[in-house]
Design a protein around this motif. Sequence first.
Motif, PDB file in Angstrom:
ATOM      1  N   GLU A   8      -5.788  -7.882   7.382  1.00  0.00           N
ATOM      2  CA  GLU A   8      -7.078  -7.904   6.692  1.00  0.00           C
ATOM      3  C   GLU A   8      -8.029  -8.922   7.302  1.00  0.00           C
ATOM      4  O   GLU A   8      -9.226  -8.881   7.041  1.00  0.00           O
ATOM      5  N   THR A   9      -7.498  -9.851   8.116  1.00  0.00           N
ATOM      6  CA  THR A   9      -8.387 -10.822   8.731  1.00  0.00           C
ATOM      7  C   THR A   9      -8.972 -10.320  10.046  1.00  0.00           C
ATOM      8  O   THR A   9      -9.780 -10.997  10.664  1.00  0.00           O
TER       9      THR A   9
ATOM     10  N   ASN B 139       2.448  -3.864  10.636  1.00  0.00           N
ATOM     11  CA  ASN B 139       1.718  -2.620  10.456  1.00  0.00           C
ATOM     12  C   ASN B 139       1.929  -1.672  11.622  1.00  0.00           C
ATOM     13  O   ASN B 139       2.127  -0.477  11.422  1.00  0.00           O
TER      14      ASN B 139
ATOM     15  N   GLU C 147     -16.650  -2.564   4.765  1.00  0.00           N
ATOM     16  CA  GLU C 147     -15.428  -2.109   4.090  1.00  0.00           C
ATOM     17  C   GLU C 147     -15.729  -1.209   2.912  1.00  0.00           C
ATOM     18  O   GLU C 147     -14.848  -0.564   2.379  1.00  0.00           O
TER      19      GLU C 147
ATOM     20  N   GLN D 125      -8.975  -3.370  13.404  1.00  0.00           N
ATOM     21  CA  GLN D 125      -8.062  -2.722  12.458  1.00  0.00           C
ATOM     22  C   GLN D 125      -7.868  -1.268  12.850  1.00  0.00           C
ATOM     23  O   GLN D 125      -6.757  -0.734  12.824  1.00  0.00           O
TER      24      GLN D 125
ATOM     25  N   ASN E  87       0.860  -1.182   0.000  1.00  0.00           N
ATOM     26  CA  ASN E  87       0.000   0.000   0.000  1.00  0.00           C
ATOM     27  C   ASN E  87       0.894   1.228   0.000  1.00  0.00           C
ATOM     28  O   ASN E  87       1.332   1.706   1.042  1.00  0.00           O
TER      29      ASN E  87
ATOM     30  N   MET F 183      -2.773  -3.980   4.022  1.00  0.00           N
ATOM     31  CA  MET F 183      -3.706  -5.037   4.388  1.00  0.00           C
ATOM     32  C   MET F 183      -3.114  -6.442   4.369  1.00  0.00           C
ATOM     33  O   MET F 183      -3.503  -7.293   5.153  1.00  0.00           O
ATOM     34  N   ALA F 184      -2.172  -6.693   3.457  1.00  0.00           N
ATOM     35  CA  ALA F 184      -1.654  -8.045   3.319  1.00  0.00           C
ATOM     36  C   ALA F 184      -0.638  -8.388   4.413  1.00  0.00           C
ATOM     37  O   ALA F 184      -0.258  -9.546   4.557  1.00  0.00           O
TER      38      ALA F 184
ATOM     39  N   ARG G 278      -6.745 -20.005   4.217  1.00  0.00           N
ATOM     40  CA  ARG G 278      -7.400 -18.760   4.617  1.00  0.00           C
ATOM     41  C   ARG G 278      -8.626 -19.026   5.463  1.00  0.00           C
ATOM     42  O   ARG G 278      -9.330 -19.991   5.262  1.00  0.00           O
TER      43      ARG G 278
ATOM     44  N   LYS H  92      -8.275   1.461   5.194  1.00  0.00           N
ATOM     45  CA  LYS H  92      -7.984   0.535   4.111  1.00  0.00           C
ATOM     46  C   LYS H  92      -7.088   1.179   3.048  1.00  0.00           C
ATOM     47  O   LYS H  92      -6.173   0.555   2.525  1.00  0.00           O
TER      48      LYS H  92
END
Lengths: 314, 331, 331, 499
Positions: free
Chosen positions: D395-396, D352, D88, D402, C211, D345-346, C331, D339
């Motif tokens: 992201e989970t 993060n 989202e 978050q 990002n 997110m990954a 997942r 977001k």
Amino acid sequence: SRPSTQAAAPTSAAPADKTLSIGFLGFAKANSFAQATWAGIQEYAKAHNATATFLDSNFDGPTQVNQLQDAVTSKRYDVVIVQANDGTAIVNAVKQAVAAGITVVIEFTPVGGDYSTTGPQVPGTVSIVDAPTLNGQGLATLGLGACKEAAATPCKVAYLQGFANYPLDTARTNATVDALKAGGADVVASVVGGYTPDSGRAAFQNVLQAHPDVNVVIGSSQAIEGAAPLAAGKNIKFVGNGGSTQAFDGVKTGSWYGVYVIPEKTEGAKAAELGLAKARGQQVPVATDARTLTPYKALGTKETLAGQTADYSD
Amino acid sequence: MTVDTATDTASTTAATKAARRGGRVRDYGIVVALLAIVLALSLSTSTFLSTSNMINLLDQCSVVGLLAAGATICIMSGVFDLTASASLAVSAIIGVQAGRQFGVLAGFAAAVVAGALLGLVTGTVVVRSGVHSFIATLATSIVYRGLAVIVTAGSIVYPLAGSQEDFAMLTWPSIGGLTSATIVFLVVVGAIWVLVSATTFGRRVYAVGGNAEAARLSGIRVGQVRIAAYVVSGICSALAGLILASRAGSAQSSMATGMELSAIAAAVIGGTSILGGEGAIWRGVVGALLLTLIGNGFNLLGWDTTYQQVVQGCLILLAVTVDRYLRKKSR
Amino acid sequence: MTVDTATDTASTTAATKAARRGGRVRDYGIVVALLAIVLALSLSTSTFLSTSNMINLLDQCSVVGLLAAGATICIMSGVFDLTASASLAVSAIIGVQAGRQFGVLAGFAAAVVAGALLGLVTGTVVVRSGVHSFIATLATSIVYRGLAVIVTAGSIVYPLAGSQEDFAMLTWPSIGGLTSATIVFLVVVGAIWVLVSATTFGRRVYAVGGNAEAARLSGIRVGQVRIAAYVVSGICSALAGLILASRAGSAQSSMATGMELSAIAAAVIGGTSILGGEGAIWRGVVGALLLTLIGNGFNLLGWDTTYQQVVQGCLILLAVTVDRYLRKKSR
Amino acid sequence: MRAPAISVRGAGKSYSGVSVLRDIDLDIAPGEIHSLVGENGAGKSTLLKILGGAVRADAGTVSFDGVPATIHNPRDAIRHGISLISQEGALVPARTVLENVFLGRWSNRAGFARRRGDRRAFGGLLATTGFVVDPQARVAELPIGVQQQVEILRSLARGARVLAMDEPTAVLTEREKENLLELIRRLAAGGTTVILVSHFLDEVLGVADRVTVLRDGDLVISEEAAKHTPGTLVRHMVGRQLDVPHPDPPPLPAGAPVRLAAKGLGRGMVEGIDLTVRAGEILGIAGLVGSGRTETLRLLFGADRATAGVVEVDGKALTRPTPRRAMGAGIAMVPESRKDQGLVMARSVRENVALASLGVRRFGPFVRRRGERSAVGRVSASVDIRAAKPDAAIETLSGGNQQKALFAKWLLRGPRVLLIDEPTRGVDVAAKTQIHQLIVELAAQGIAVVVVSSEIEEVLGLAHRVLVLRHGRIAGQFTRGAPREDVIAVAFGQEGESA
Ligand SMILES: Nc1ncnc2c1ncn2[C@@H]1O[C@H](COP(=O)(O)OP(=O)(O)OP(=O)(O)O)[C@@H](O)[C@H]1O
Ligand SMILES: Nc1ncnc2c1ncn2[C@@H]1O[C@H](COP(=O)(O)OP(=O)(O)OP(=O)(O)O)[C@@H](O)[C@H]1O
Ligand SMILES: [Mg+2]
Ligand SMILES: [Mg+2]
């Protein structure tokens, strides 16, 4: 609408004292083989009241087609020498050039899809080519000679072909393999060896792995260059395709058995000679077999190459 | 319900509308770059603006242009199609072979059907495997090339001796002196343009490429839209293959190798975002024209080809940078 | 502040640990695919598992492997490097030329410096122009190839007659019988692996690729990180170029044409997401190994080359699909 | 009794073996407004996504009007008349508002899109909702609040039987929120079933007929709303009494130095922003959706380059501010969109949270993992991040968690000036109080804080001083204790300046 299929307008011959201009559509500037052709053309042109330009298509078939088409538009060249990347795709553009009154010489690669003839396949062109089928047969002749020298029965031959999906390579591969088999050799492997030392090296490594007892290896000179050093100490005979300096050295020092030689600089000069002569209204043979440019019919071995030098290196 | 939302937007709308109109002009940065090159060539050579050269230019552009249109619709829907040139070869070969059996026109039709089917297969592989399209289509293209080799046994295939002239019909001159290949190119690309810009299918393509998850949540069948994009691309490949085969009078397994990259390059040079969801078909065509034009100009100018690549690379870079710069300003 | 974190996490930890272990295994789907091919080859040929074949395999893999590592770090940071093979050619040529002047080792060093500088230039072009890296590096690569042609005047360059043996040093056998090229490959890739997985720079690479806007707002200089990725890729290209030149005993402007795509393919086959922000260096290496292995196996098995491409394409597709499938399940 | 509009039996869902929803039985009557509440990560969004077909349940059945239904994907759900607004957001940023509102169901003739038909329908939607949105604007260029309105418009455009909304009001300001709730009441009266997920318990109790509380993936109660107060709901949500008083900002010491100042700051529609924040002061910024609050914060942080004005920290002007330079001067900014602007997110929670302070915990070029793990662990605990696994990809995590991670990232830096855009977007009641508490504590340590929030109570409750923006300009200033109505009036431009 269907265009008229009339033969090309008869070209009016250029006066002998006019400086003619040659366009050379070579494989790529970044290619020593094409550079050798280029050197032959340039030298001949300079000595015979002509100028020459190298049109670089960088091994790309469609680019070359566009170049030829644009050469017709720009009317810049009296003679074009076509060393085709893709001998079928360029057919139409060649026809256009002939129709526009440009003298077209087909050099090295046949234009049109017949790989067994040295004759021109587009009417009105002059051709001086190395027919892949004849090339393959020549390689087989050398290969069988190597077998005899190795005195192995059955003689195990590995053939490193160029690419799997090029009809030209396929035609050559088939001709070679058929002639080898007809000569009693045992073709144990036919793998993709490409046109670089690196790809040849990898292919040969793998061949050795699978057939450590191979007697003769045939492939493009570049591929053999990569392969031969791996066989140091083993009694394996190599046959290369393409008369580069490295190939000549290999044969002369005895690490290769032989090489199929087209003297590329001579061929370039010959192409220029044919083109200029035709443009000046002289009669020229429409078909020249490139093998006739050497006294030994392209079959270079230690004996035949004695005292000779190569036209290019790779 | 009484709403007294004196929202701030009302006042800003007028201003944004003006800005948007300005943005419209700036959106055509790549066309500006194209025109600049055209102008430069017209001034520096006498042959460039001739009718015959224009006819050649469009003819030269037709193959890449068709492939670029196919690449553009795929990219807009968020996938790559690296099978384009392999599908081209396979369908051209099928076209020739079928032509031997059932006549030239039936052969052409068979090629187009084959292209569509190959697109269907590619799309299904991409969608079902869930692998990123870049690698899925790369692998598929290797398979297709392999099939071409198997079908032809590695040699060249020709139409029957008697039908070779008809087979060359795409090289014949046609309306306004343009070659038939050019006409096919213009008509097909025009049709795809309409498809993308005016139909709900086109809207779906943009939605799927712009945000696949949002599209899915809105009930759009993401996979199907992408498969359809591949089918369109497959048809474009088949037509491009027929043009090439018609010119060469034959087809072979190594046809147009690497051309899928030129097609993608054309699409992206035209200004279609590689990330999907943006772009337009005309952009792909403009990109293809730009690439053809640079080559054509070089040939006409007769410059030393040693410097050709350097200049070519720099020109492409310049064109896309100008485009990028103008469009950024419009944001 | 008094936080009575009655965390629910504690209770779930045991269960999740097991799940995580499952996830870990599944993350290595591509390794599973690789091992399956290794197993199949070991069973079907007697020669595959020999030491000499293993040595060969690594040697064959070293060039693509190096390029794949460079491609991987670029892709992870969210950019493509299509200049890889052109940079390879330019730096190999510079290496040979400089070697003629200052000796072989100095030549090697010059090549690496040249690779790094080319990476710097590429990166700067991409970052400054704001054009998508795909097209910016495509144009740049054309320029580099053109430069290579200009520098060599289209011919082959050789080291001095006396130093040709030294120049071949990368083909010499070394530790454990591996070739020096293999050692270079392993050491460099190992270093990049550490760089990416253990340093703050690596963290930035992932953030920028995942990002870019969030990274920028976290004070990361997005452009610089990407430029650095290109520099690493340039160094990898230079080393790959030296290996090729060392094997061939010369360098030329058309070296390794098209290999940038194999490198990207290897990176993506390994499982690095083309969208950036994910992946690992080892994945690129595994991808390169897989590609090499498929070719190697074919030659050992001695199958008809007509079917080679079809089988090759299918195997790649199968491997990535297995990988994808296992990872999706986790997942 | 009529068959319930929706009836869920035994619904369950787990991710990689971690169960996040267990054995949910739920009935919702036609025309009912049903609210789902629970802590962050309780499973509200998951339940909604199951109904909307966005994720597939591992177990259980769903029936509509008594008829069992299979919902494998969003198409199935839409066919059954369910329309979901996900937390989202699910817009196509590059396309226009009009295309997004009618996404996938554009009016057409023989496959050709008819823009005119869509535009007419759009006009009707604006009239019923009272929103003002330009149909031709690209969604990517809209402020977040307007994007939220676009999502609402879209779900209304479907004319759904069941409207499932996951925190639709999180970034709406008072008036839009009231408009929306009013609209929901009208729709329900007309027979539409509405499921509403929200952390604003007053709002929930004001509008809902029934309330369901989820805790940790279990359904705790499903009862009439009238039986509950915010307090009782909270008790069910967290399983105990939670009685943290709303924190007040610490008294501002007289003579506290000015930490952050802006003079004549402007860009685009934002113009002439003058403000000062002292050390230990909390400055609130209020305004309508699109009034330029976010833009002002971004200018202070250098996220966008100002075309006019300067930003000063401790009296020193920032030269050519960029986020990096601003951070160097001790400024931190929690952006409004986690977001797009906040999180990678990954990547994992740890990566993060550590991202903005990588330089602090390193050994040469290497990350000091142990130090990082403990520091991140500490700060994560202080904002109570709940993740299934510590190294889970962010992201989970549930939306609220978050948001907490985003907050934690900037806390880890120890900033001198903290700019916060929508600090508690999507955060549950308990965590919200924690975050407020945290902000107050940070101020007490001498940090200058600027808070932008769409929730007027949040701004009024936390800040020493409140600026009101309108059309990108400062329209008024209030000190603590000013009446809510006055502030709103200034935001709307109905009254003159005050204070
Ligand atoms: N894709 C996923 N993979 C793994 N875990 C997930 C995933 N999506 C959600 N979860 C987990 O499921 C649980 C419930 O999440 P959900 O989003 O339903 O919570 P929520 O009640 O909506 O919370 P919030 O109020 O914060 O939005 C959380 O623990 C979350 O971490
Ligand atoms: N309805 C609208 N349509 C289009 N643009 C708008 C609209 N409302 C505001 N804008 C633009 O939005 C920008 C200000 O947005 P900003 O994000 O700063 O607002 P905000 O007060 O933070 O609102 P939000 O609550 O939506 O985040 C200005 O450039 C303004 O022109
Ligand atoms: Mg949620
Ligand atoms: Mg905002």
